[in-house]
Write a protein that holds these residues in place. Structure first.
Motif, PDB file in Angstrom:
ATOM      1  N   GLU A   1       0.823  -1.208   0.000  1.00  0.00           N
ATOM      2  CA  GLU A   1       0.000   0.000   0.000  1.00  0.00           C
ATOM      3  C   GLU A   1       0.859   1.261   0.000  1.00  0.00           C
ATOM      4  N   ARG A   2       1.973   1.223   0.707  1.00  0.00           N
ATOM      5  CA  ARG A   2       2.862   2.392   0.755  1.00  0.00           C
ATOM      6  C   ARG A   2       3.447   2.681  -0.627  1.00  0.00           C
ATOM      7  N   VAL A   3       3.896   1.643  -1.318  1.00  0.00           N
ATOM      8  CA  VAL A   3       4.459   1.824  -2.654  1.00  0.00           C
ATOM      9  C   VAL A   3       3.378   2.286  -3.634  1.00  0.00           C
ATOM     10  N   GLU A   4       2.199   1.720  -3.524  1.00  0.00           N
ATOM     11  CA  GLU A   4       1.103   2.095  -4.427  1.00  0.00           C
ATOM     12  C   GLU A   4       0.741   3.568  -4.283  1.00  0.00           C
ATOM     13  N   ARG A   5       0.692   4.061  -3.044  1.00  0.00           N
ATOM     14  CA  ARG A   5       0.352   5.477  -2.829  1.00  0.00           C
ATOM     15  C   ARG A   5       1.444   6.403  -3.351  1.00  0.00           C
ATOM     16  N   ALA A   6       2.689   5.926  -3.352  1.00  0.00           N
ATOM     17  CA  ALA A   6       3.819   6.761  -3.781  1.00  0.00           C
ATOM     18  C   ALA A   6       4.065   6.707  -5.283  1.00  0.00           C
ATOM     19  N   THR A   7       3.338   5.861  -5.997  1.00  0.00           N
ATOM     20  CA  THR A   7       3.542   5.700  -7.439  1.00  0.00           C
ATOM     21  C   THR A   7       2.640   6.653  -8.216  1.00  0.00           C
ATOM     22  N   VAL A   8       3.192   7.280  -9.241  1.00  0.00           N
ATOM     23  CA  VAL A   8       2.438   8.225 -10.072  1.00  0.00           C
ATOM     24  C   VAL A   8       2.466   7.770 -11.529  1.00  0.00           C
ATOM     25  N   ARG A   9       1.495   8.256 -12.278  1.00  0.00           N
ATOM     26  CA  ARG A   9       1.451   8.006 -13.726  1.00  0.00           C
ATOM     27  C   ARG A   9       1.919   9.251 -14.457  1.00  0.00           C
TER      28      ARG A   9
ATOM     29  N   GLY B   1       1.981  19.682  -1.225  1.00  0.00           N
ATOM     30  CA  GLY B   1       0.885  19.104  -0.459  1.00  0.00           C
ATOM     31  C   GLY B   1       0.836  17.594  -0.580  1.00  0.00           C
ATOM     32  N   TRP B   2       1.098  17.097  -1.784  1.00  0.00           N
ATOM     33  CA  TRP B   2       1.102  15.647  -2.000  1.00  0.00           C
ATOM     34  C   TRP B   2       2.240  14.987  -1.223  1.00  0.00           C
ATOM     35  N   CYS B   3       3.422  15.599  -1.256  1.00  0.00           N
ATOM     36  CA  CYS B   3       4.571  15.034  -0.539  1.00  0.00           C
ATOM     37  C   CYS B   3       4.320  14.968   0.963  1.00  0.00           C
ATOM     38  N   GLU B   4       3.563  15.922   1.487  1.00  0.00           N
ATOM     39  CA  GLU B   4       3.266  15.928   2.916  1.00  0.00           C
ATOM     40  C   GLU B   4       2.309  14.803   3.307  1.00  0.00           C
ATOM     41  N   GLN B   5       1.545  14.312   2.345  1.00  0.00           N
ATOM     42  CA  GLN B   5       0.541  13.296   2.632  1.00  0.00           C
ATOM     43  C   GLN B   5       1.000  11.873   2.317  1.00  0.00           C
ATOM     44  N   VAL B   6       2.057  11.749   1.528  1.00  0.00           N
ATOM     45  CA  VAL B   6       2.477  10.435   1.036  1.00  0.00           C
ATOM     46  C   VAL B   6       3.844  10.065   1.608  1.00  0.00           C
ATOM     47  N   GLU B   7       3.960   8.855   2.096  1.00  0.00           N
ATOM     48  CA  GLU B   7       5.242   8.367   2.608  1.00  0.00           C
ATOM     49  C   GLU B   7       6.121   7.931   1.439  1.00  0.00           C
ATOM     50  N   PRO B   8       7.325   8.476   1.314  1.00  0.00           N
ATOM     51  CA  PRO B   8       8.197   8.084   0.203  1.00  0.00           C
ATOM     52  C   PRO B   8       8.728   6.668   0.381  1.00  0.00           C
ATOM     53  N   VAL B   9       9.172   6.094  -0.718  1.00  0.00           N
ATOM     54  CA  VAL B   9       9.740   4.745  -0.701  1.00  0.00           C
ATOM     55  C   VAL B   9      11.255   4.863  -0.565  1.00  0.00           C
ATOM     56  N   ALA B  10      11.793   4.344   0.519  1.00  0.00           N
ATOM     57  CA  ALA B  10      13.233   4.444   0.775  1.00  0.00           C
ATOM     58  C   ALA B  10      14.022   3.596  -0.219  1.00  0.00           C
ATOM     59  N   LEU B  11      15.240   4.043  -0.511  1.00  0.00           N
ATOM     60  CA  LEU B  11      16.098   3.320  -1.443  1.00  0.00           C
ATOM     61  C   LEU B  11      16.763   2.130  -0.763  1.00  0.00           C
ATOM     62  N   CYS B  12      16.866   1.044  -1.493  1.00  0.00           N
ATOM     63  CA  CYS B  12      17.624  -0.115  -1.028  1.00  0.00           C
ATOM     64  C   CYS B  12      19.089   0.100  -1.392  1.00  0.00           C
ATOM     65  N   THR B  13      19.977  -0.070  -0.423  1.00  0.00           N
ATOM     66  CA  THR B  13      21.407   0.121  -0.675  1.00  0.00           C
ATOM     67  C   THR B  13      22.201  -1.173  -0.504  1.00  0.00           C
ATOM     68  N   SER B  14      21.504  -2.281  -0.384  1.00  0.00           N
ATOM     69  CA  SER B  14      22.194  -3.565  -0.245  1.00  0.00           C
ATOM     70  C   SER B  14      22.851  -3.953  -1.566  1.00  0.00           C
ATOM     71  N   ASP B  15      24.042  -4.489  -1.485  1.00  0.00           N
ATOM     72  CA  ASP B  15      24.731  -4.936  -2.687  1.00  0.00           C
ATOM     73  C   ASP B  15      24.034  -6.160  -3.278  1.00  0.00           C
ATOM     74  N   ILE B  16      23.968  -6.188  -4.595  1.00  0.00           N
ATOM     75  CA  ILE B  16      23.428  -7.347  -5.303  1.00  0.00           C
ATOM     76  C   ILE B  16      24.608  -8.227  -5.686  1.00  0.00           C
TER      77      ILE B  16
END
Length: 212
Positions: free
Chosen positions: A11-19, A101-116
């Motif tokens: 749900e967090r990722v879905e709310r942070a995704t835009v078209r 206003g949108w940024c204040e309402q939506v939780e951003p998706v943190a970056l993964c920094t783990s090595d692949i």
């Protein structure tokens, strides 16, 4: 190792995704007030005009259906990753207010920094343009940013470019760039990894600690 992504993270990722309205594709909000997408999904110029102040407003639509425009902050046409953010043009104050206003309402998706690990498939989850989740894997083959990480998943269709590719913890590992059909039935293609390919000033604003 996660084989599924939990409801809260979905749900967090879905709310942070835009078209992206004009050219299709998607983007995702990350810390620092940035939206990451694929460079081929936006209009921009590499001929020098942008450094002189040329603006390329990009229309987006949020998950709740609100539409406004954002500006282009950085583009890498080789890695195929772009950074969008608040329009700073004084004539676009309504768009800037809407973005804030949108940024204040939506939780951003943190970056993964783990090595692949090279040659070791890592499970991931892709949020598609059809608002569906599909499981896949990414594999690193070398050190070159533009071609070193391959994404494979079932049924990645046209229109999913720029969409988030996340870990089971809900961290952003990459964005969809390009895919093609694979003989085994999956879709495979390149995937830019933000922590490997974004400019240092962008990474710093996301809150990541960079090596000296």
């Amino acid at each position: 190792m996660h084989r599924r992504i939990g409801k809260r993270n979905r749900e967090r990722v879905e709310r942070a995704t835009v078209r992206l309205v004009e050219r299709g594709g998607h983007g995702v909000l990350v810390p620092g007030g940035f939206i990451l997408t694929a460079t081929h999904c936006i209009d921009w110029s590499g001929t020098g005009g942008m450094v002189l102040g040329d603006v390329y407003p990009t229309g987006i639509e949020t998950a709740s259906g609100v539409k406004f425009r954002v500006g282009v902050y950085a583009c890498d046409p080789v890695a195929d990753i772009a950074v969008l953010g608040e329009l700073e043009n004084q004539e676009c104050s309504d768009d800037a207010d809407a973005f804030q206003g949108w940024c204040e309402q939506v939780e951003p998706v943190a970056l993964c920094t783990s090595d692949i690990e090279t040659g070791q498939p890592c499970p991931v989850f892709v949020y598609t343009h059809k608002h569906e989740w599909i499981a896949g894997s990414v594999t690193r083959f070398g050190a070159l940013v533009q071609s070193s990480v391959a994404l494979c998943a079932e049924d990645i269709e046209s229109g999913t470019s720029g969409s988030p590719v996340v870990t089971g913890d809900g961290l952003l590992l990459g964005i969809v760039s390009n895919t093609s059909s694979h003989p085994a039935g999956a879709s495979c293609g390149g995937m830019p990894v933000p922590y490997m390919s974004l400019p240092h000033w962008v990474l710093a604003r996301t809150g990541l600690r960079l090596h000296e």
